[in-house]
Design a protein around this motif. Structure first.
Motif, PDB file in Angstrom:
ATOM      1  N   ILE A 115      63.161  38.265  -4.108  1.00  0.00           N
ATOM      2  CA  ILE A 115      64.964  39.122  -3.695  1.00  0.00           C
ATOM      3  C   ILE A 115      65.805  38.388  -4.755  1.00  0.00           C
ATOM      4  O   ILE A 115      66.794  38.746  -5.388  1.00  0.00           O
ATOM      5  N   SER A 116      65.551  36.849  -5.411  1.00  0.00           N
ATOM      6  CA  SER A 116      66.339  36.271  -6.040  1.00  0.00           C
ATOM      7  C   SER A 116      66.519  36.897  -7.945  1.00  0.00           C
ATOM      8  O   SER A 116      68.021  36.842  -8.348  1.00  0.00           O
ATOM      9  N   GLN A 117      65.854  37.851  -8.295  1.00  0.00           N
ATOM     10  CA  GLN A 117      65.645  38.390  -9.243  1.00  0.00           C
ATOM     11  C   GLN A 117      65.996  39.727  -9.143  1.00  0.00           C
ATOM     12  O   GLN A 117      66.994  40.772 -10.086  1.00  0.00           O
ATOM     13  N   ARG A 118      65.743  40.510  -8.226  1.00  0.00           N
ATOM     14  CA  ARG A 118      66.458  42.114  -7.745  1.00  0.00           C
ATOM     15  C   ARG A 118      67.606  42.158  -7.478  1.00  0.00           C
ATOM     16  O   ARG A 118      68.237  43.485  -7.458  1.00  0.00           O
ATOM     17  N   ASP A 119      67.804  41.136  -6.520  1.00  0.00           N
ATOM     18  CA  ASP A 119      69.128  41.480  -6.331  1.00  0.00           C
ATOM     19  C   ASP A 119      70.340  41.822  -7.180  1.00  0.00           C
ATOM     20  O   ASP A 119      71.390  42.229  -7.407  1.00  0.00           O
ATOM     21  N   PRO A 120      70.449  40.767  -8.621  1.00  0.00           N
ATOM     22  CA  PRO A 120      70.937  41.309  -9.482  1.00  0.00           C
ATOM     23  C   PRO A 120      70.517  42.368 -10.297  1.00  0.00           C
ATOM     24  O   PRO A 120      72.316  43.302 -10.950  1.00  0.00           O
ATOM     25  N   ALA A 121      69.544  42.874 -10.678  1.00  0.00           N
ATOM     26  CA  ALA A 121      69.431  43.824 -11.285  1.00  0.00           C
ATOM     27  C   ALA A 121      70.684  45.383 -10.026  1.00  0.00           C
ATOM     28  O   ALA A 121      71.081  46.371 -10.709  1.00  0.00           O
ATOM     29  N   LEU A 122      69.679  45.364  -8.906  1.00  0.00           N
ATOM     30  CA  LEU A 122      70.831  46.184  -7.729  1.00  0.00           C
ATOM     31  C   LEU A 122      72.061  46.015  -8.389  1.00  0.00           C
ATOM     32  O   LEU A 122      73.328  47.336  -7.833  1.00  0.00           O
ATOM     33  N   LYS A 123      72.512  44.867  -8.130  1.00  0.00           N
ATOM     34  CA  LYS A 123      74.368  44.576  -8.275  1.00  0.00           C
ATOM     35  C   LYS A 123      74.510  45.070  -9.429  1.00  0.00           C
ATOM     36  O   LYS A 123      75.987  46.112  -9.484  1.00  0.00           O
ATOM     37  N   LEU A 124      74.172  45.030 -10.327  1.00  0.00           N
ATOM     38  CA  LEU A 124      74.850  46.069 -12.159  1.00  0.00           C
ATOM     39  C   LEU A 124      74.575  46.977 -12.020  1.00  0.00           C
ATOM     40  O   LEU A 124      75.668  48.171 -12.501  1.00  0.00           O
ATOM     41  N   ALA A 125      73.141  47.768 -11.164  1.00  0.00           N
ATOM     42  CA  ALA A 125      73.279  49.351 -10.751  1.00  0.00           C
ATOM     43  C   ALA A 125      74.362  49.850 -10.442  1.00  0.00           C
ATOM     44  O   ALA A 125      75.122  51.115 -10.941  1.00  0.00           O
ATOM     45  N   GLY A 126      74.372  49.341  -9.018  1.00  0.00           N
ATOM     46  CA  GLY A 126      75.335  49.917  -8.581  1.00  0.00           C
ATOM     47  C   GLY A 126      76.602  50.052  -8.858  1.00  0.00           C
ATOM     48  O   GLY A 126      77.995  50.718  -9.174  1.00  0.00           O
ATOM     49  N   LEU A 127      77.080  48.861  -9.681  1.00  0.00           N
ATOM     50  CA  LEU A 127      78.615  48.576 -10.579  1.00  0.00           C
ATOM     51  C   LEU A 127      78.441  49.527 -11.703  1.00  0.00           C
ATOM     52  O   LEU A 127      79.558  50.485 -11.702  1.00  0.00           O
ATOM     53  N   LEU A 128      77.328  49.418 -12.820  1.00  0.00           N
ATOM     54  CA  LEU A 128      77.766  50.597 -13.654  1.00  0.00           C
ATOM     55  C   LEU A 128      77.869  52.273 -13.061  1.00  0.00           C
ATOM     56  O   LEU A 128      78.798  53.048 -13.346  1.00  0.00           O
ATOM     57  N   ASP A 166      67.238  43.248  10.468  1.00  0.00           N
ATOM     58  CA  ASP A 166      67.375  42.223  10.781  1.00  0.00           C
ATOM     59  C   ASP A 166      68.317  41.469  12.217  1.00  0.00           C
ATOM     60  O   ASP A 166      69.148  41.752  12.038  1.00  0.00           O
ATOM     61  N   PRO A 167      67.724  42.270  13.024  1.00  0.00           N
ATOM     62  CA  PRO A 167      68.244  41.361  14.402  1.00  0.00           C
ATOM     63  C   PRO A 167      69.464  40.580  14.512  1.00  0.00           C
ATOM     64  O   PRO A 167      71.050  40.756  15.016  1.00  0.00           O
ATOM     65  N   SER A 168      69.876  39.368  13.171  1.00  0.00           N
ATOM     66  CA  SER A 168      70.694  38.301  12.846  1.00  0.00           C
ATOM     67  C   SER A 168      71.360  38.970  12.083  1.00  0.00           C
ATOM     68  O   SER A 168      72.618  38.344  12.176  1.00  0.00           O
ATOM     69  N   LEU A 169      70.370  40.132  11.359  1.00  0.00           N
ATOM     70  CA  LEU A 169      71.796  40.320  10.423  1.00  0.00           C
ATOM     71  C   LEU A 169      72.312  39.474   9.503  1.00  0.00           C
ATOM     72  O   LEU A 169      73.826  39.609   8.745  1.00  0.00           O
ATOM     73  N   GLU A 170      71.741  38.215   9.389  1.00  0.00           N
ATOM     74  CA  GLU A 170      72.086  36.751   8.482  1.00  0.00           C
ATOM     75  C   GLU A 170      71.745  37.106   6.673  1.00  0.00           C
ATOM     76  O   GLU A 170      72.735  37.131   6.077  1.00  0.00           O
ATOM     77  N   ALA A 171      70.909  38.056   6.442  1.00  0.00           N
ATOM     78  CA  ALA A 171      70.778  38.996   5.083  1.00  0.00           C
ATOM     79  C   ALA A 171      72.168  40.053   5.052  1.00  0.00           C
ATOM     80  O   ALA A 171      72.897  39.672   3.480  1.00  0.00           O
ATOM     81  N   ALA A 172      72.483  40.560   6.074  1.00  0.00           N
ATOM     82  CA  ALA A 172      73.563  41.633   5.073  1.00  0.00           C
ATOM     83  C   ALA A 172      74.871  40.560   5.426  1.00  0.00           C
ATOM     84  O   ALA A 172      75.620  40.568   4.400  1.00  0.00           O
ATOM     85  N   TYR A 173      75.162  39.656   5.987  1.00  0.00           N
ATOM     86  CA  TYR A 173      76.222  38.807   5.771  1.00  0.00           C
ATOM     87  C   TYR A 173      76.317  37.762   5.039  1.00  0.00           C
ATOM     88  O   TYR A 173      77.415  37.548   4.371  1.00  0.00           O
ATOM     89  N   SER A 174      75.177  37.394   4.101  1.00  0.00           N
ATOM     90  CA  SER A 174      74.580  36.582   2.954  1.00  0.00           C
ATOM     91  C   SER A 174      74.811  36.876   1.403  1.00  0.00           C
ATOM     92  O   SER A 174      75.341  36.245   0.778  1.00  0.00           O
ATOM     93  N   LYS A 175      75.169  38.631   2.071  1.00  0.00           N
ATOM     94  CA  LYS A 175      74.573  38.933   0.410  1.00  0.00           C
ATOM     95  C   LYS A 175      75.404  40.353   0.890  1.00  0.00           C
ATOM     96  O   LYS A 175      75.011  41.319   0.377  1.00  0.00           O
ATOM     97  N   PRO A 176      76.575  40.473   1.020  1.00  0.00           N
ATOM     98  CA  PRO A 176      76.760  42.109   1.548  1.00  0.00           C
ATOM     99  C   PRO A 176      77.623  42.429   0.039  1.00  0.00           C
ATOM    100  O   PRO A 176      77.113  43.456   0.483  1.00  0.00           O
ATOM    101  N   ASP A 177      77.463  41.971  -1.208  1.00  0.00           N
ATOM    102  CA  ASP A 177      77.962  42.272  -2.210  1.00  0.00           C
ATOM    103  C   ASP A 177      76.366  43.196  -2.731  1.00  0.00           C
ATOM    104  O   ASP A 177      76.859  44.117  -3.329  1.00  0.00           O
ATOM    105  N   VAL A 178      75.374  42.774  -2.419  1.00  0.00           N
ATOM    106  CA  VAL A 178      74.446  43.343  -2.516  1.00  0.00           C
ATOM    107  C   VAL A 178      74.019  44.704  -2.079  1.00  0.00           C
ATOM    108  O   VAL A 178      73.587  45.405  -2.644  1.00  0.00           O
ATOM    109  N   ILE A 179      74.339  44.372  -0.527  1.00  0.00           N
ATOM    110  CA  ILE A 179      74.479  45.856   0.128  1.00  0.00           C
ATOM    111  C   ILE A 179      75.433  47.285  -0.625  1.00  0.00           C
ATOM    112  O   ILE A 179      74.757  48.124  -0.283  1.00  0.00           O
ATOM    113  N   THR A 180      76.507  46.544  -0.534  1.00  0.00           N
ATOM    114  CA  THR A 180      77.285  47.393  -1.089  1.00  0.00           C
ATOM    115  C   THR A 180      76.931  48.080  -3.040  1.00  0.00           C
ATOM    116  O   THR A 180      77.628  49.142  -2.406  1.00  0.00           O
TER     117      THR A 180
END
Length: 540
Positions: free
Chosen positions: A268-281, A319-333
């Protein structure tokens, strides 16, 4: 009962304190520079900046002040028999010690010494200089610069006094501590991006080009660090990147690096930065950096990127708790930006060499992702309406509704009342907050113009989808029963005022004319399909 090691530590501490007391006494009683210099040498042997408490550092400062350390910094000659740079190194040790105190780090004397810190970190070792002394000076200089950068006022002083240029030179010349230069640059870019680019654009472009080359070629763990760093070294959308002839090469390097990362098995720690960079570009530079590669690789990369983004959205939002969504909204957007790109790719189809089967597969995975987004929206409570992440989620759902009119139709109808309520709340009670604007800027991965209008204009993203829905009986009844036609008239009036009051068409806010056209389309649909609404109901 105290152990022998505790007793030893206590004895050493008492001995150090007694020695420090003697040194401070000598400093206070010094009658000339020679005596003061001798006492300072003793102080630096007894303590280092990180080994003294705040009270001791304050007492050292009270005994020395800034004047004498300043004189040491500007003196390049050393006493007979001492290594070169002895005076400067001693002065830097004292400044590094002082920089650990928040009161002293903002002192005018500390801020006025920034040019000397800049000079030291960007310098190369002189012939005959002692390496240990030289590197110690650089480490102390970085400590001072980092301490100053911890406050907005300090960041402004660093930028106006040339620290960005010095850090770029330090990295480009691979001076000692150049890794620290890079991360300090990131700090300043995050704080005052436009000012940094306006003042040191050529140097920042050179740093960016080197980073992109390393990102494309490195096959080790550093590749993921570079993926994180690259996000901070891309020019803002307001700048014209084509002015730099190496820009195309930089984007190609980003593609190569991202393709290599996304094609690998990732944590996860390796995938998230790649998704953020692709989304930004994609959000900032569009699709040209992908479309220039050959058809086979392009098709594989498109499918891979959109699939990973959709899977990430589902994992986080289901995820019912939405914990991941609230912890890394920048990755999801960032994933939202990729999904919007996926919708565009499916519309273009064979124009981007995507087969019909590949398009169907992408649409199917996007349907699942939007199902997760709708489920998340259904869980939103009234007190969460001001959440920038909710705005980003509704924005991407609006893009889906504008393009896809068949899939998830019932699910969209289920959340129509909420979407109308949300748009009405933001239209009637817009937020005026720089902090929220900054949050939205980060989440939307766009320039500040969109962030400044977000708190009022959720309808801008929903109107195209609502236009499609207003043609169909069931969605139209929901729109009318929840007073959307009344809200639409108010919105149209507000947009018309903006449009009619602007004498220069080039100064019109983005999409104003299109908003008016789309609103007229919805009014026309309502009049044609439900004429009784006009006969018997007042719109205002």
């Amino acid at each position: 009962m105290a152990s022998n090691s505790d007793k030893t530590t206590g004895t050493e501490s008492q001995s150090s304190n007694r020695t420090l007391e003697r040194c401070l006494k000598v400093l206070q009683d010094a009658k000339n520079d020679s005596e003061q210099f001798a006492a300072l040498l003793l102080v630096t042997k007894v303590v280092k900046a990180g080994e003294t408490d705040a009270d001791s550092r304050r007492r050292i400062f009270d005994a020395i002040g800034f004047a004498f350390p300043n004189r040491l910094l500007i003196t390049k000659e050393s006493p007979s028999g001492c290594p070169n740079l002895t005076f400067r190194a001693l002065g830097m040790t004292l400044f590094a010690c002082f920089s650990t105190n928040p009161e002293m780090v903002s002192h005018p004397q500390m801020l006025n010494t920034i040019p000397i810190f800049n000079e030291i970190v960007s310098s190369s070792i002189e012939p005959g200089a002692d390496i240990t002394t030289f590197t110690s000076m650089i480490e102390d200089s970085y400590q001072c610069l980092q301490a100053i950068s911890s406050s907005p006022e300090g960041q402004r002083h660093l930028i106006t006094q040339g620290t960005v240029f010095a850090l770029c030179r330090a990295y480009l010349n691979q001076c000692h501590g150049c890794e620290k230069a890079l991360y300090l640059l990131v700090c300043l870019l995050n704080a005052m991006e436009k000012v940094c680019w306006n003042t040191c654009k050529p140097e920042l472009l050179k740093v960016r080009n080197i980073l992109s080359e390393q990102f494309a070629t490195d096959q080790g763990h550093q590749k993921f660090e570079l993926c994180n760093l690259m996000q901070h070294f891309l020019p803002t959308p307001s700048e014209d990147p084509t002015e730099d002839p190496t820009f195309t090469t930089c984007l190609k390097n980003c593609y190569i690096g991202l393709f290599s990362i996304l094609s690998s098995k990732l944590s996860i720690s390796q995938r998230d930065p790649a998704l953020k960079l692709a989304g930004l570009l994609l959000a900032v530079y569009g699709t040209d950096w992908i479309m220039t590669v050959n058809a086979e690789k392009r098709s594989k990369f498109l499918s891979l990127l959109v699939n990973l983004a959709c899977v990430e959205v589902r994992i986080c939002l289901e995820d019912p708790s939405l914990e991941a969504a609230y912890s890394k909204p920048d990755v999801i957007t960032a994933c939202y930006s990729i999904i919007e790109f996926g919708m565009m790719v499916c519309v273009l189809g064979d124009k981007v060499h995507l087969t019909e089967a590949e398009s169907r597969q992408l649409i199917a995975i996007m349907v699942e992702a939007f199902g997760a987004i709708i489920d998340y929206i259904k869980q939103v409570k009234e007190e969460q309406l001001r959440d920038p992440f909710l705005f980003a989620s509704i924005r991407v759902l609006g893009a889906w509704m504008a393009e896809e009119t068949c899939a998830l139709k019932q699910e969209v109808c289920d959340v129509l009342p909420f979407l109308i309520h949300y748009a009405r709340v933001l239209f009637e009670c817009p937020i005026r907050s720089d902090n929220v604007d900054n949050e939205v800027k980060e989440l939307s991965l766009t320039d500040s113009s969109e962030a400044k209008t977000w708190s009022r204009d959720a309808l801008r993203f929903l109107l195209p989808g609502f236009c499609h829905l207003s043609v169909e009986d069931a969605p139209r009844r929901i729109l009318i029963s929840h007073g959307f036609h009344v809200l639409l008239l108010r919105y149209f009036t507000q947009q018309w005022e903006v449009f009619s009051s602007c004498q220069n068409a080039q100064l019109l806010p983005d999409k104003t004319e299109m908003n008016l056209r789309t609103a007229c389309g919805i009014f026309l649909n309502l009049v044609v399909t439900d004429p009784a609404l006009i006969r018997y109901k007042q719109l205002s």
